[in-house]
Motif scaffolding. Structure first.
Motif, PDB file in Angstrom:
ATOM      1  N   SER A 188      46.208  27.315  50.455  1.00 26.71           N
ATOM      2  CA  SER A 188      45.198  27.443  49.400  1.00 26.71           C
ATOM      3  C   SER A 188      45.121  26.113  48.667  1.00 26.71           C
ATOM      4  N   THR A 227      40.337  22.606  49.741  1.00 27.10           N
ATOM      5  CA  THR A 227      39.943  22.776  48.340  1.00 27.10           C
ATOM      6  C   THR A 227      38.552  23.401  48.259  1.00 27.10           C
ATOM      7  N   THR A 228      38.511  24.712  48.299  1.00 27.01           N
ATOM      8  CA  THR A 228      37.252  25.459  48.263  1.00 27.01           C
ATOM      9  C   THR A 228      36.561  25.317  46.915  1.00 27.01           C
ATOM     10  N   ARG A 244      37.745  31.182  50.921  1.00 24.84           N
ATOM     11  CA  ARG A 244      37.497  30.111  51.886  1.00 24.84           C
ATOM     12  C   ARG A 244      37.171  30.685  53.258  1.00 24.84           C
ATOM     13  N   HIS A 262      46.532  33.292  45.290  1.00 26.71           N
ATOM     14  CA  HIS A 262      46.572  32.533  46.541  1.00 26.71           C
ATOM     15  C   HIS A 262      45.793  33.272  47.636  1.00 26.71           C
ATOM     16  N   GLU A 263      46.037  34.566  47.763  1.00 24.79           N
ATOM     17  CA  GLU A 263      45.346  35.372  48.778  1.00 24.79           C
ATOM     18  C   GLU A 263      43.840  35.425  48.493  1.00 24.79           C
ATOM     19  N   ASN A 267      43.472  34.334  38.604  1.00 27.28           N
ATOM     20  CA  ASN A 267      44.501  33.305  38.749  1.00 27.28           C
ATOM     21  C   ASN A 267      45.199  33.124  37.397  1.00 27.28           C
ATOM     22  N   TYR A 285      42.084  33.129  46.966  1.00 23.94           N
ATOM     23  CA  TYR A 285      41.564  31.809  47.291  1.00 23.94           C
ATOM     24  C   TYR A 285      41.307  31.683  48.795  1.00 23.94           C
ATOM     25  N   ILE A 286      42.291  32.082  49.578  1.00 25.01           N
ATOM     26  CA  ILE A 286      42.160  32.000  51.034  1.00 25.01           C
ATOM     27  C   ILE A 286      41.011  32.884  51.518  1.00 25.01           C
ATOM     28  N   HIS A 327      39.609  27.267  40.289  1.00 27.86           N
ATOM     29  CA  HIS A 327      39.676  28.624  40.836  1.00 27.86           C
ATOM     30  C   HIS A 327      39.450  29.659  39.734  1.00 27.86           C
TER      31      HIS A 327
END
Length: 179
Positions: A132, A69-70, A119, A112-113, A158, A115-116, A149
């Motif tokens: 994610s 959870t960034t 991080r 999702h990408e 998002n 978010y990753i 996010h």
């Protein structure tokens, strides 16, 4: 506002660079969360009054635990608004739309990408590689994570997080201080 953001920056603008975490921000996060915050590396979004809305956390906590959870929603009003939406079943309808709307699904996969990548910019942790938050990329599981996010990344990144913010606006809004 952070030292890195101009005074007139929008409340939800992401921090342009990581600066050392201000002890005052950590004190506010502790007050908001009701516990000592863990692994905080920055404030990803702020209230219009300057207090934290979203903490940015390391992908590995100080005790060595992987932490996917960034972006961690900290503002009590925002947390309560996301909880109310979850309680009335908003996620079920969102999941149904996600399963049948190819454009929404593609935008959610892109979130999702994003978010990753955010991080990974903090460091790679093999145990959470490709994971994610909030159920991305295939389902809606946690509106708190998706709202965080959206607040950290800004509008248009998002789609489900943006929609959550829109649905929450009668209870809580990032452009109005309720601290």
């Amino acid at each position: 506002m952070s030292e890195n953001a101009p005074a007139d920056a929008p409340a939800t603008s992401p921090e342009p660079a990581l600066a050392p975490v201000d002890p005052q921000d950590l004190a506010v996060l502790e007050e908001q969360l009701g516990r000592v915050p863990r692994g905080v590396v920055g404030i990803a979004a702020r209230c219009v009054c300057g207090r934290p809305l979203v903490a940015r956390t390391a992908p590995r906590l100080p005790d060595g635990s992987p932490f996917p959870t960034t972006f961690y929603l900290s503002h009590p009003g925002a947390v309560a608004a996301a909880s109310r939406l979850e309680a009335v079943g908003v996620m079920k309808e969102m999941n149904e739309r996600l399963a049948h709307d190819d454009e929404l699904a593609a935008a959610y996969r892109a979130a999702h990408e994003h978010y990753i990548a955010q991080r990974e910019a903090l460091g790679h942790v093999e145990e959470i590689a490709g994971i994610s938050a909030g159920g991305m990329p295939t389902r809606v599981k946690c509106l708190h994570a998706l709202m965080a996010h959206a607040l950290a990344a800004g509008p248009g990144v998002n789609p489900i997080g943006d929609e959550t913010l829109e649905l929450a606006k009668d209870d809580w809004r990032p452009d109005r201080c309720t601290c």
